[in-house]
Design a protein around this motif. Structure first.
Motif, PDB file in Angstrom:
ATOM      1  N   SER A  88       0.845  -1.191   0.000  1.00 38.14           N
ATOM      2  CA  SER A  88       0.000   0.000   0.000  1.00 38.14           C
ATOM      3  C   SER A  88       0.879   1.238   0.000  1.00 38.14           C
ATOM      4  O   SER A  88       2.036   1.192   0.419  1.00 38.14           O
ATOM      5  CB  SER A  88      -0.940   0.021   1.212  1.00 38.14           C
ATOM      6  N   ARG A  89       0.301   2.320  -0.498  1.00 40.81           N
ATOM      7  CA  ARG A  89       1.012   3.602  -0.480  1.00 40.81           C
ATOM      8  C   ARG A  89      -0.007   4.725  -0.465  1.00 40.81           C
ATOM      9  O   ARG A  89      -1.133   4.579  -0.944  1.00 40.81           O
ATOM     10  CB  ARG A  89       1.963   3.733  -1.652  1.00 40.81           C
ATOM     11  N   GLU A  90       0.405   5.816   0.135  1.00 37.87           N
ATOM     12  CA  GLU A  90      -0.458   6.985   0.221  1.00 37.87           C
ATOM     13  C   GLU A  90      -0.372   7.758  -1.083  1.00 37.87           C
ATOM     14  O   GLU A  90       0.708   7.956  -1.631  1.00 37.87           O
ATOM     15  CB  GLU A  90      -0.044   7.880   1.395  1.00 37.87           C
ATOM     16  N   ARG A  91      -1.524   8.193  -1.581  1.00 40.10           N
ATOM     17  CA  ARG A  91      -1.593   8.948  -2.827  1.00 40.10           C
ATOM     18  C   ARG A  91      -2.331  10.257  -2.573  1.00 40.10           C
ATOM     19  O   ARG A  91      -3.187  10.335  -1.693  1.00 40.10           O
ATOM     20  CB  ARG A  91      -2.337   8.154  -3.894  1.00 40.10           C
ATOM     21  N   VAL A  92      -2.011  11.257  -3.359  1.00 39.92           N
ATOM     22  CA  VAL A  92      -2.704  12.530  -3.292  1.00 39.92           C
ATOM     23  C   VAL A  92      -3.175  12.869  -4.691  1.00 39.92           C
ATOM     24  O   VAL A  92      -2.402  12.819  -5.651  1.00 39.92           O
ATOM     25  CB  VAL A  92      -1.786  13.648  -2.748  1.00 39.92           C
ATOM     26  N   GLU A 126      -3.688   3.749  -1.764  1.00 42.21           N
ATOM     27  CA  GLU A 126      -3.798   2.839  -2.896  1.00 42.21           C
ATOM     28  C   GLU A 126      -3.208   1.503  -2.474  1.00 42.21           C
ATOM     29  O   GLU A 126      -2.091   1.440  -1.984  1.00 42.21           O
ATOM     30  CB  GLU A 126      -3.055   3.373  -4.114  1.00 42.21           C
ATOM     31  N   GLY A 127      -3.984   0.460  -2.639  1.00 43.30           N
ATOM     32  CA  GLY A 127      -3.533  -0.868  -2.259  1.00 43.30           C
ATOM     33  C   GLY A 127      -3.293  -1.734  -3.476  1.00 43.30           C
ATOM     34  O   GLY A 127      -3.930  -1.553  -4.514  1.00 43.30           O
ATOM     35  N   GLY A 147      -3.948  -6.751  -8.572  1.00 45.58           N
ATOM     36  CA  GLY A 147      -4.972  -5.716  -8.645  1.00 45.58           C
ATOM     37  C   GLY A 147      -4.564  -4.517  -7.808  1.00 45.58           C
ATOM     38  O   GLY A 147      -4.106  -4.677  -6.688  1.00 45.58           O
ATOM     39  N   SER A 148      -4.725  -3.307  -8.379  1.00 45.88           N
ATOM     40  CA  SER A 148      -4.400  -2.067  -7.664  1.00 45.88           C
ATOM     41  C   SER A 148      -5.574  -1.112  -7.735  1.00 45.88           C
ATOM     42  O   SER A 148      -6.227  -0.996  -8.770  1.00 45.88           O
ATOM     43  CB  SER A 148      -3.187  -1.372  -8.293  1.00 45.88           C
ATOM     44  N   GLY A 149      -5.812  -0.428  -6.633  1.00 43.51           N
ATOM     45  CA  GLY A 149      -6.883   0.553  -6.604  1.00 43.51           C
ATOM     46  C   GLY A 149      -6.980   1.198  -5.237  1.00 43.51           C
ATOM     47  O   GLY A 149      -6.260   0.842  -4.311  1.00 43.51           O
ATOM     48  N   ALA A 150      -7.890   2.157  -5.140  1.00 43.39           N
ATOM     49  CA  ALA A 150      -8.098   2.858  -3.877  1.00 43.39           C
ATOM     50  C   ALA A 150      -8.741   1.923  -2.868  1.00 43.39           C
ATOM     51  O   ALA A 150      -9.591   1.114  -3.216  1.00 43.39           O
ATOM     52  CB  ALA A 150      -8.968   4.090  -4.093  1.00 43.39           C
ATOM     53  N   LEU A 151      -8.300   2.016  -1.632  1.00 47.20           N
ATOM     54  CA  LEU A 151      -8.850   1.192  -0.561  1.00 47.20           C
ATOM     55  C   LEU A 151      -9.934   1.955   0.176  1.00 47.20           C
ATOM     56  O   LEU A 151      -9.837   3.158   0.364  1.00 47.20           O
ATOM     57  CB  LEU A 151      -7.752   0.800   0.426  1.00 47.20           C
ATOM     58  N   ARG A 162     -15.016  -3.992  -0.714  1.00 45.98           N
ATOM     59  CA  ARG A 162     -13.908  -3.600  -1.597  1.00 45.98           C
ATOM     60  C   ARG A 162     -12.940  -4.770  -1.815  1.00 45.98           C
ATOM     61  O   ARG A 162     -12.482  -4.989  -2.930  1.00 45.98           O
ATOM     62  CB  ARG A 162     -13.180  -2.390  -0.992  1.00 45.98           C
ATOM     63  N   ILE A 163     -12.651  -5.509  -0.767  1.00 45.57           N
ATOM     64  CA  ILE A 163     -11.762  -6.674  -0.888  1.00 45.57           C
ATOM     65  C   ILE A 163     -12.393  -7.711  -1.818  1.00 45.57           C
ATOM     66  O   ILE A 163     -11.713  -8.271  -2.684  1.00 45.57           O
ATOM     67  CB  ILE A 163     -11.446  -7.269   0.502  1.00 45.57           C
ATOM     68  N   ASN A 164     -13.689  -7.961  -1.676  1.00 47.75           N
ATOM     69  CA  ASN A 164     -14.381  -8.903  -2.555  1.00 47.75           C
ATOM     70  C   ASN A 164     -14.280  -8.460  -4.016  1.00 47.75           C
ATOM     71  O   ASN A 164     -14.090  -9.294  -4.911  1.00 47.75           O
ATOM     72  CB  ASN A 164     -15.844  -9.072  -2.149  1.00 47.75           C
ATOM     73  N   LYS A 165     -14.405  -7.163  -4.247  1.00 48.95           N
ATOM     74  CA  LYS A 165     -14.302  -6.619  -5.615  1.00 48.95           C
ATOM     75  C   LYS A 165     -12.889  -6.824  -6.161  1.00 48.95           C
ATOM     76  O   LYS A 165     -12.714  -7.229  -7.321  1.00 48.95           O
ATOM     77  CB  LYS A 165     -14.689  -5.138  -5.610  1.00 48.95           C
TER      78      LYS A 165
END
Length: 181
Positions: A88-92, A126-127, A147-151, A162-165
């Motif tokens: 995970s990482r922080e995004r702006v 973003e995870g 898979g990558s996207g906003a958590l 969200r995890i299921n998706k």
């Protein structure tokens, strides 16, 4: 003209606020996926994943449900082992929502380009979830989905949703060629 002023910012908001998950996968082209009917979780790999125990349980339940839906069975002597890894990482995200307008009129600026806007700053996590499928007999990686996207960190229900998706979108590409049928 007023319709354009309302439509463009709305369209921009829709496209910038999408919670899409970007998915890629890779696999061993020499592996035979047709004979992989049973699975088990690879505990040493899962224990190393840097995610809470509750999220590990959510991920594993989602993976199990997806694989069972694909006709696989959980087994103590599996054909494949399932492992996972997370990052995970922080995004702006910064959006400058200018109200661009056109106009016609008398005065200093008859074309009226520009306008007042608002600066929107959105900070999110973003995870990335890696799902590895390992040949149990050979102990070799044969498929990997990422898979990558906003958590969603709001509450347990939203987090599980969200995890299921994430898991559903990643495993949609497993086994290779399954989405072509």
């Amino acid at each position: 003209m007023k319709l354009t002023r309302l439509f463009l910012p709305l369209l921009f908001l829709i496209f910038t606020s999408c919670n899409s998950i970007r998915v890629v996968s890779d696999y061993d082209t020499k592996a035979n996926f047709d004979d992989k009917k049973t699975f088990a979780f690879y505990k040493p790999g899962i224990d190393k994943a840097e995610v809470s125990d509750l999220d590990k349980k959510r991920i594993m339940r989602a993976i199990e449900a997806e694989l069972i839906a694909k006709g696989m069975q959980k087994s103590s002597s599996p054909d494949v082992l399932i492992s996972l890894f997370t990052k995970s990482r922080e995004r702006v995200n910064i959006n400058d929502n200018l109200n661009w307008g056109f106009g016609y009129g008398w005065g200093w600026n008859p074309w009226m380009w520009g306008g007042a806007g608002r600066l929107n700053v959105n900070q999110y996590t973003e995870g990335t979830l890696f799902i590895d499928v390992i040949d149990a007999e050979k102990k070799e990686l044969i498929w990997q989905g990422i898979g990558s996207g906003a958590l969603s960190l709001r509450n347990a229900e939203k987090r599980e949703e969200r995890i299921n998706k994430f898991v559903k979108d990643i495993l949609a590409k497993y086994p290779p060629g399954s989405n072509k049928k």
